[in-house]
Design a protein around this motif. Structure first.
Motif, PDB file in Angstrom:
ATOM      1  N   TYR A 122      27.650 -36.635  29.428  1.00 40.99           N
ATOM      2  CA  TYR A 122      26.756 -37.794  29.413  1.00 40.99           C
ATOM      3  C   TYR A 122      26.998 -38.752  30.576  1.00 40.99           C
ATOM      4  O   TYR A 122      26.303 -39.756  30.716  1.00 40.99           O
ATOM      5  CB  TYR A 122      26.921 -38.570  28.101  1.00 40.99           C
ATOM      6  CG  TYR A 122      26.443 -37.817  26.875  1.00 40.99           C
ATOM      7  CD1 TYR A 122      25.131 -37.370  26.775  1.00 40.99           C
ATOM      8  CD2 TYR A 122      27.312 -37.558  25.811  1.00 40.99           C
ATOM      9  CE1 TYR A 122      24.687 -36.684  25.649  1.00 40.99           C
ATOM     10  CE2 TYR A 122      26.866 -36.871  24.678  1.00 40.99           C
ATOM     11  CZ  TYR A 122      25.558 -36.437  24.614  1.00 40.99           C
ATOM     12  OH  TYR A 122      25.115 -35.761  23.501  1.00 40.99           O
ATOM     13  N   ASN A 123      27.990 -38.457  31.425  1.00 42.22           N
ATOM     14  CA  ASN A 123      28.392 -39.337  32.532  1.00 42.22           C
ATOM     15  C   ASN A 123      28.695 -40.739  32.014  1.00 42.22           C
ATOM     16  O   ASN A 123      28.145 -41.742  32.465  1.00 42.22           O
ATOM     17  CB  ASN A 123      27.323 -39.393  33.626  1.00 42.22           C
ATOM     18  CG  ASN A 123      27.921 -39.839  34.957  1.00 42.22           C
ATOM     19  OD1 ASN A 123      29.089 -39.594  35.231  1.00 42.22           O
ATOM     20  ND2 ASN A 123      27.128 -40.499  35.787  1.00 42.22           N
ATOM     21  N   ILE A 124      29.589 -40.801  31.019  1.00 48.84           N
ATOM     22  CA  ILE A 124      30.000 -42.071  30.423  1.00 48.84           C
ATOM     23  C   ILE A 124      31.524 -42.158  30.403  1.00 48.84           C
ATOM     24  O   ILE A 124      32.201 -41.136  30.572  1.00 48.84           O
ATOM     25  CB  ILE A 124      29.442 -42.241  28.983  1.00 48.84           C
ATOM     26  CG1 ILE A 124      29.972 -41.120  28.054  1.00 48.84           C
ATOM     27  CG2 ILE A 124      27.928 -42.262  28.994  1.00 48.84           C
ATOM     28  CD1 ILE A 124      31.133 -41.506  27.225  1.00 48.84           C
ATOM     29  N   LEU A 125      32.050 -43.380  30.196  1.00 47.36           N
ATOM     30  CA  LEU A 125      33.504 -43.549  30.147  1.00 47.36           C
ATOM     31  C   LEU A 125      33.846 -44.637  29.124  1.00 47.36           C
ATOM     32  O   LEU A 125      33.323 -45.748  29.217  1.00 47.36           O
ATOM     33  CB  LEU A 125      34.025 -43.965  31.534  1.00 47.36           C
ATOM     34  CG  LEU A 125      35.538 -43.955  31.715  1.00 47.36           C
ATOM     35  CD1 LEU A 125      36.076 -42.540  31.761  1.00 47.36           C
ATOM     36  CD2 LEU A 125      35.914 -44.683  33.001  1.00 47.36           C
ATOM     37  N   PRO A 126      34.695 -44.308  28.146  1.00 48.04           N
ATOM     38  CA  PRO A 126      35.117 -45.365  27.214  1.00 48.04           C
ATOM     39  C   PRO A 126      36.055 -46.324  27.941  1.00 48.04           C
ATOM     40  O   PRO A 126      36.990 -45.874  28.606  1.00 48.04           O
ATOM     41  CB  PRO A 126      35.860 -44.583  26.120  1.00 48.04           C
ATOM     42  CG  PRO A 126      36.336 -43.340  26.793  1.00 48.04           C
ATOM     43  CD  PRO A 126      35.351 -43.020  27.867  1.00 48.04           C
ATOM     44  N   VAL A 127      35.803 -47.638  27.847  1.00 49.82           N
ATOM     45  CA  VAL A 127      36.607 -48.574  28.623  1.00 49.82           C
ATOM     46  C   VAL A 127      37.418 -49.550  27.764  1.00 49.82           C
ATOM     47  O   VAL A 127      38.444 -50.057  28.194  1.00 49.82           O
ATOM     48  CB  VAL A 127      35.737 -49.376  29.630  1.00 49.82           C
ATOM     49  CG1 VAL A 127      35.234 -48.471  30.731  1.00 49.82           C
ATOM     50  CG2 VAL A 127      34.588 -50.093  28.946  1.00 49.82           C
ATOM     51  N   ASN A 128      36.954 -49.791  26.525  1.00 51.51           N
ATOM     52  CA  ASN A 128      37.677 -50.770  25.705  1.00 51.51           C
ATOM     53  C   ASN A 128      37.356 -50.569  24.223  1.00 51.51           C
ATOM     54  O   ASN A 128      36.278 -50.084  23.876  1.00 51.51           O
ATOM     55  CB  ASN A 128      37.286 -52.188  26.138  1.00 51.51           C
ATOM     56  CG  ASN A 128      38.189 -53.227  25.521  1.00 51.51           C
ATOM     57  OD1 ASN A 128      39.382 -52.991  25.333  1.00 51.51           O
ATOM     58  ND2 ASN A 128      37.635 -54.381  25.168  1.00 51.51           N
ATOM     59  N   LYS A 129      38.306 -50.936  23.345  1.00 56.33           N
ATOM     60  CA  LYS A 129      38.070 -50.884  21.898  1.00 56.33           C
ATOM     61  C   LYS A 129      38.527 -52.204  21.299  1.00 56.33           C
ATOM     62  O   LYS A 129      39.663 -52.628  21.473  1.00 56.33           O
ATOM     63  CB  LYS A 129      38.836 -49.719  21.275  1.00 56.33           C
ATOM     64  CG  LYS A 129      38.616 -49.588  19.766  1.00 56.33           C
ATOM     65  CD  LYS A 129      39.312 -48.355  19.228  1.00 56.33           C
ATOM     66  CE  LYS A 129      40.809 -48.549  19.056  1.00 56.33           C
ATOM     67  NZ  LYS A 129      41.170 -49.476  17.958  1.00 56.33           N
TER      68      LYS A 129
END
Length: 576
Positions: free
Chosen positions: A85-92
């Motif tokens: 999906y060309n995405i990146l998890p950056v924060n939770k």
């Protein structure tokens, strides 16, 4: 997304219709993303793209190059999903997961991640290029990510990576009685995995590949700019197969697992549309839990033969060049393994290589082929060592002799005598600095008068990392810190230290490439007298500094002043 992005940039009057058409054409020809095509062409910046997307969708933007991501957050989204999906998890935060994405309208991606993680998903905007680089940086390069697929496709993969051709003779596998080992080494996924390891190292700019077996893990590390980085952990059950495959390529005995072996792999690969031929020097060493393999990449394109770009200060370079242009004498380059000694010697040879000179080299191993130079590979197993080669060279009417390394009394003695009988001799030694080289030669058994009369110049060097030119910026350093590393109080007032912030180009390290710190000790008449009278290396160093020698630390300080490196790098590699 490509057409939508183009329309948005057009609407924002950041590009013209002609520029969009040109970028779309380039995208079709090269397969790169539209945003990347526009950035490469200098039409827009990545910031322009993120600001436009942010304004259009009413979603905050993020600069991924300067954003540190918690590894636990990265674990929530698998690498293949991030890439899909060309995405990146950056924060939770609590029950909300923030993801960076180029297209915040992609509800399918958000729903998929929400279902997979069980968290509410909140998007922020980043450019496609920044996302691509960040995914590579945080999850490993795309080649490394193929590892999982390689493991799963045990029977369906082709046996050869299309981008890589191994230059080897037919019928390399001679051990017919070891069918299982050969079979394992030629399993399609193993072939592909080894190809991935070899080619990915080139793309990352690595100088060495370390393949290391341990009791409960198996890891691959690359040395980039002198620092080792872990890149992947293949399943330990594959260690035999991977070792066999590398040994087959290097033409080594795959049955011999108890003794060290050395070999060479030659490959041809396509990189950025160009066909490159590369050599790997392979060393296999039996360890407690299997064979550790180190492959040293010998890339001709990385060989710097221009002496002015190696890192010599102007005065040091003049002293060194004056020495190598002499008709006779011994020029020594010293330093630890991997400090660039071979590169300096090859640069010296290319500087003095003319049709009128006969140049002979004895090397172990011959790292690069130099046109017009007669290079001899050492083979201790048949008695061809440095001393034997040197004796033979003296019967070959040489003008210049290069000895890969002076390791023992016999080699040192012949090299010194050659230097005293009308030959220019270039060689290396493992010593900490230039003055201590004198004592090292005498400790080997060479008489002080021979050392004093034969040696012309000694250069000691270390490699330090360069600050990344793409993300370097001034940084505040207290004057007392500058004084403590060797600057004078006056210098400390005016020195502006540069530091890399970390970006995609330097893999967030702040460093890209290396440069040498060099000290060049000219053996003057006064220093010759000191050698004959048995002076210590400390006294010789003091005299050398009086005569204008630039020490290793001073060479490093000059590079800090020039904004080329950092205090940490100079302190790590040199002493006051």
């Amino acid at each position: 997304m490509a057409v939508k992005l183009g329309e948005l940039l057009l609407k924002a009057k950041l590009i013209t219709a002609d520029q969009l058409t040109e970028a779309l054409k380039q995208q079709k020809e090269t397969g790169i993303r539209l945003g990347e095509a526009l950035v490469r062409a200098g039409r827009v910046t990545e910031e322009d793209i993120t600001e436009t997307l942010s304004a259009q969708f009413g979603v905050p933007s993020i600069n991924l190059a300067h954003f540190e991501i918690d590894p636990n957050v990265l674990k929530l989204v698998p690498a293949d999903v991030a890439r899909k999906y060309n995405i990146l998890p950056v924060n939770k935060t609590g029950a909300t997961l923030t993801i960076a994405m180029a297209d915040p309208t992609n509800v399918f991606a958000m729903d998929d991640i929400k279902f997979m993680t069980g968290y509410n998903v909140e998007p922020v905007v980043a450019s496609e290029i920044a996302l691509q680089h960040s995914i590579d940086r945080h999850y490993g390069a795309s080649h490394a990510l193929e590892l999982k697929k390689v493991m799963e496709e045990m029977s369906s993969l082709e046996t050869q990576d299309t981008n890589l051709e191994v230059l080897e003779d037919d019928g390399v596998e001679e051990a017919i009685d070891l069918e299982k080992l050969v079979e394992e080494g030629e399993e399609a996924p193993v072939v592909r995995l080894v190809n991935i390891i070899l080619t990915d190292a080139i793309k990352r700019g690595a100088s060495d590949i370390h393949v290391e077996p341990y009791e409960k893990e198996y890891r691959i590390r690359y040395r980039v700019d002198g620092i080792l980085y872990e890149v992947m952990n293949p399943p330990p059950k594959l260690k035999e197969a991977i070792a066999s495959r590398i040994k087959i390529l290097a033409r080594l005995d795959i049955a011999e697992k108890r003794l060290p072996q050395d070999g060479r792999i030659k490959i041809k690969m396509k990189l950025a549309g160009k066909v490159k031929e590369l050599d790997y020097r392979v060393s296999v060493l039996p360890t407690l839990f299997g064979e550790k393999i180190v492959c040293r990449l010998l890339d001709k394109d990385n060989l710097m033969l221009d002496m002015t770009k190696l890192g010599f200060e102007r005065d040091s370079l003049q002293r060194f060049e004056k020495a190598i242009l002499r008709p006779w004498g011994m020029v020594l380059v010293t330093g630890p393994t991997g400090s660039g000694k071979t590169n300096t010697l090859y640069s010296a040879l290319s500087r003095i290589n003319t049709p009128e000179t006969n140049i002979m080299t004895a090397e172990d191993p011959v790292e690069f082929n130099l046109p017009g130079v007669n290079q001899v590979q050492m083979k201790d197993s048949i008695g061809l060592n440095f001393a034997a080669a040197l004796r033979s060279f003296l019967r070959q009417d040489p003008n210049i002799i290069l000895v890969g390394e002076i390791r023992d009394f016999e080699t040192a003695e012949i090299a010194v005598k050659a230097a005293l009988t009308g030959h220019l001799v270039l060689s290396t030694l493992h010593t900490n600095d230039a003055p201590s080289t004198i004592n090292r030669l005498m400790n080997m058994g060479i008489e002080p008068y021979l050392v004093a009369t034969s040696t012309v110049v000694i250069a000691a060097q270390r490699l330090i990392r360069r600050v990344c030119s793409n993300c370097k910026a001034p940084t505040e350093v207290a004057p007392q810190t500058l004084v403590s590393v060797g600057f004078t109080p006056e210098e400390a007032k005016s020195v502006q230290v540069m530091k890399g912030k970390g970006c995609e180009r330097c893999n967030s390290t702040g460093y890209k490439g290396r440069v040498a710190c060099v000290e060049v000790l000219d053996i003057s008449d006064e220093i010759r007298e000191m050698i004959l009278s048995g002076a210590s290396s400390v006294e010789i160093k003091r005299k050398g500094l009086e005569e204008g020698m630039v020490s290793l630390r001073r060479s490093g300080l000059q590079k800090i002043k020039d904004g080329m490196t950092t205090i940490e790098e100079v302190v790590r590699e040199t002493v006051l």
